[in-house]
Design an enzyme around this catalytic site. Sequence first.
Site, PDB file in Angstrom:
ATOM      1  N   PHE A   1     -30.492 -53.051 -20.215  1.00  0.00           N
ATOM      2  CA  PHE A   1     -29.677 -52.754 -21.332  1.00  0.00           C
ATOM      3  C   PHE A   1     -30.567 -53.272 -22.207  1.00  0.00           C
ATOM      4  CE2 PHE A   1     -26.414 -52.620 -24.652  1.00  0.00           C
ATOM      5  CZ  PHE A   1     -26.146 -51.176 -24.229  1.00  0.00           C
TER       6      PHE A   1
ATOM      7  N   ASP B   1     -26.178 -61.672 -16.964  1.00  0.00           N
ATOM      8  CA  ASP B   1     -25.117 -60.413 -18.220  1.00  0.00           C
ATOM      9  C   ASP B   1     -23.851 -59.865 -16.960  1.00  0.00           C
ATOM     10  OD1 ASP B   1     -24.231 -58.689 -19.496  1.00  0.00           O
ATOM     11  OD2 ASP B   1     -25.943 -58.301 -20.745  1.00  0.00           O
TER      12      ASP B   1
ATOM     13  N   TYR C   1     -15.223 -54.874 -24.235  1.00  0.00           N
ATOM     14  CA  TYR C   1     -14.700 -53.420 -24.154  1.00  0.00           C
ATOM     15  C   TYR C   1     -14.866 -52.604 -23.557  1.00  0.00           C
ATOM     16  CZ  TYR C   1     -19.079 -53.315 -26.179  1.00  0.00           C
ATOM     17  OH  TYR C   1     -20.869 -53.833 -25.814  1.00  0.00           O
ATOM     18  N   LYS C   2     -15.429 -53.620 -22.103  1.00  0.00           N
ATOM     19  CA  LYS C   2     -15.571 -52.063 -21.062  1.00  0.00           C
ATOM     20  C   LYS C   2     -14.639 -52.083 -19.889  1.00  0.00           C
ATOM     21  CE  LYS C   2     -20.656 -52.419 -22.176  1.00  0.00           C
ATOM     22  NZ  LYS C   2     -21.899 -52.819 -21.799  1.00  0.00           N
TER      23      LYS C   2
ATOM     24  N   ARG D   1     -23.252 -40.217 -15.946  1.00  0.00           N
ATOM     25  CA  ARG D   1     -23.092 -41.568 -15.099  1.00  0.00           C
ATOM     26  C   ARG D   1     -21.096 -41.571 -15.314  1.00  0.00           C
ATOM     27  NH1 ARG D   1     -23.473 -47.268 -18.763  1.00  0.00           N
ATOM     28  NH2 ARG D   1     -22.013 -46.420 -20.093  1.00  0.00           N
TER      29      ARG D   1
HETATM   30  C1  PLP Z   1     -22.905 -52.724 -22.643  1.00  0.00           C
HETATM   31  C2  PLP Z   1     -23.772 -54.474 -23.011  1.00  0.00           C
HETATM   32  C3  PLP Z   1     -23.576 -54.703 -23.520  1.00  0.00           C
HETATM   33  C4  PLP Z   1     -23.075 -54.566 -25.288  1.00  0.00           C
HETATM   34  O1  PLP Z   1     -23.852 -56.425 -26.113  1.00  0.00           O
HETATM   35  P1  PLP Z   1     -22.957 -56.061 -27.398  1.00  0.00           P
HETATM   36  O2  PLP Z   1     -24.007 -57.137 -28.300  1.00  0.00           O
HETATM   37  O3  PLP Z   1     -21.550 -56.278 -27.151  1.00  0.00           O
HETATM   38  O4  PLP Z   1     -23.096 -54.759 -27.839  1.00  0.00           O
HETATM   39  C5  PLP Z   1     -24.549 -55.851 -23.715  1.00  0.00           C
HETATM   40  N1  PLP Z   1     -25.255 -55.954 -22.311  1.00  0.00           N
HETATM   41  C6  PLP Z   1     -24.673 -55.010 -21.346  1.00  0.00           C
HETATM   42  C7  PLP Z   1     -25.847 -55.258 -20.492  1.00  0.00           C
HETATM   43  C8  PLP Z   1     -24.285 -54.561 -21.759  1.00  0.00           C
HETATM   44  O5  PLP Z   1     -23.752 -53.018 -20.845  1.00  0.00           O
END
Ligand code: PLP
Length: 412
Positions: free
Chosen positions: A127, A198, A223-224, A371
């Site tokens: 990501f 992560d 939030y996921k 997805r």
């Molecule tokens: C959604 C996601 C993030 C999001 O980071 P934010 O700082 O909350 O925007 C980070 N890493 C991964 C792998 C994600 O899927």
Amino acid sequence: MTQITRSMLEDLDARDPLAYFKDKFDLPDGVIYFDGNSLGALPKATTVRLEKVVAREWGEGLIRSWNDADWIGAPQRIGDKIAGLVGAEAGEVIVADSTSVNIFKLVLAALSLNPDRGTIIAERGNFPTDHYILQGIESLLPDRIKVVALERNEIEAAVDHDTLLVALTHVHYRTGEMFDMDALTGMAHDRGAMVLWDLCHSAGAVCVDLAKAQADFAVGCGYKFLNGGPGAPSFAYVARRHQAGAVQPLTGWFGHADPFDFAEEFTPASGIERFQVGTPAMLSLAALEEGVDVFASVDMADVEAKSLKMSSLFVDLIGQHCPGAGFELVLPLAKRRGSQVAFRHEHGYPIMRALIERGVIGDFRAPDVMRFGFAPLYIGFADLWDAAVILGDIMKTGIWQEPDYSIRLGVT
Ligand SMILES: *Cc1c(COP(=O)(O)O)cnc(C)c1O
């Protein structure tokens, strides 16, 4: 392959131990929601809680609510609840800031524990924010940190005597592929390195056992799959054995041993509290707490089992309803995976837009990935059938070719 029928799926719903949870969410009629891996659905209890927090705790209680409503304890309290979902102990998880900020804090905390090493190994294609934060740290400390981004199959061979940290996403955001957390953490430890996991696409979706893996550090999204609401705070895990020695760089007053002493000098809190920075975002925390509380009586093994079953059924249903439509499964079903299925299609973007217009909400990740995330608490097996029928119809009629669907929106 035997043909799947809708009544087979209805039978699965009737026997599903998680079916009961769907009623805890407020989903609009006519929507099949496959984007809980990006923004989880709204728990009904959240609406009630936020009204109470705003009107009573804030409106009437005013500043007294930091004590009377225990706002001050929320980051630890919710952290302890999340700890239960990821195999950590109470006191090892704190809720604060965003995932991006927590990655920054924990990478530098790792460096403080082992300043003699300077290489951070990352996975290519992770990501973007995870990469960007590492790049920022590298440019802040060019003489001490070197970031190496590798293909998945090159990682193990690269971990050596200079590796400080391996920073990986447990479930890949695009493909859904899952690392073997125990094996990878053990391998890194054998070579004197630590691992930052992560868990953005893992927490609330699959079984995670940080204690069993002897994990060092982890971060994850609120939030996921945890359904904490848009921009919900993130969580940070630091194994208890590292807490006293790990220095995090953002030394704000909420990481102080006694914030309300108003001392001039920074003295870090002794435990996980030192990973806080500033005043907690209380409204967001209240929403996150309701999202996490939905899981209180959930067995994560049921969640993982249902998610895997949904993934394989959905792949079969797409085969059944969209023959020859050009959907290419990104990750073979036999691979260790999280709670989502991704397909490549050269027209993935307009097809996804057409699907969303028909109430089947997934998302698109450039350049060509569609997805579908499966949040087992509020998606049923029959929903998979209905979504596949709609997709089949979109492909047969070619409705996705309407020019409007090709116009890229700001958020995909
Ligand atoms: C959604 C996601 C993030 C999001 O980071 P934010 O700082 O909350 O925007 C980070 N890493 C991964 C792998 C994600 O899927």
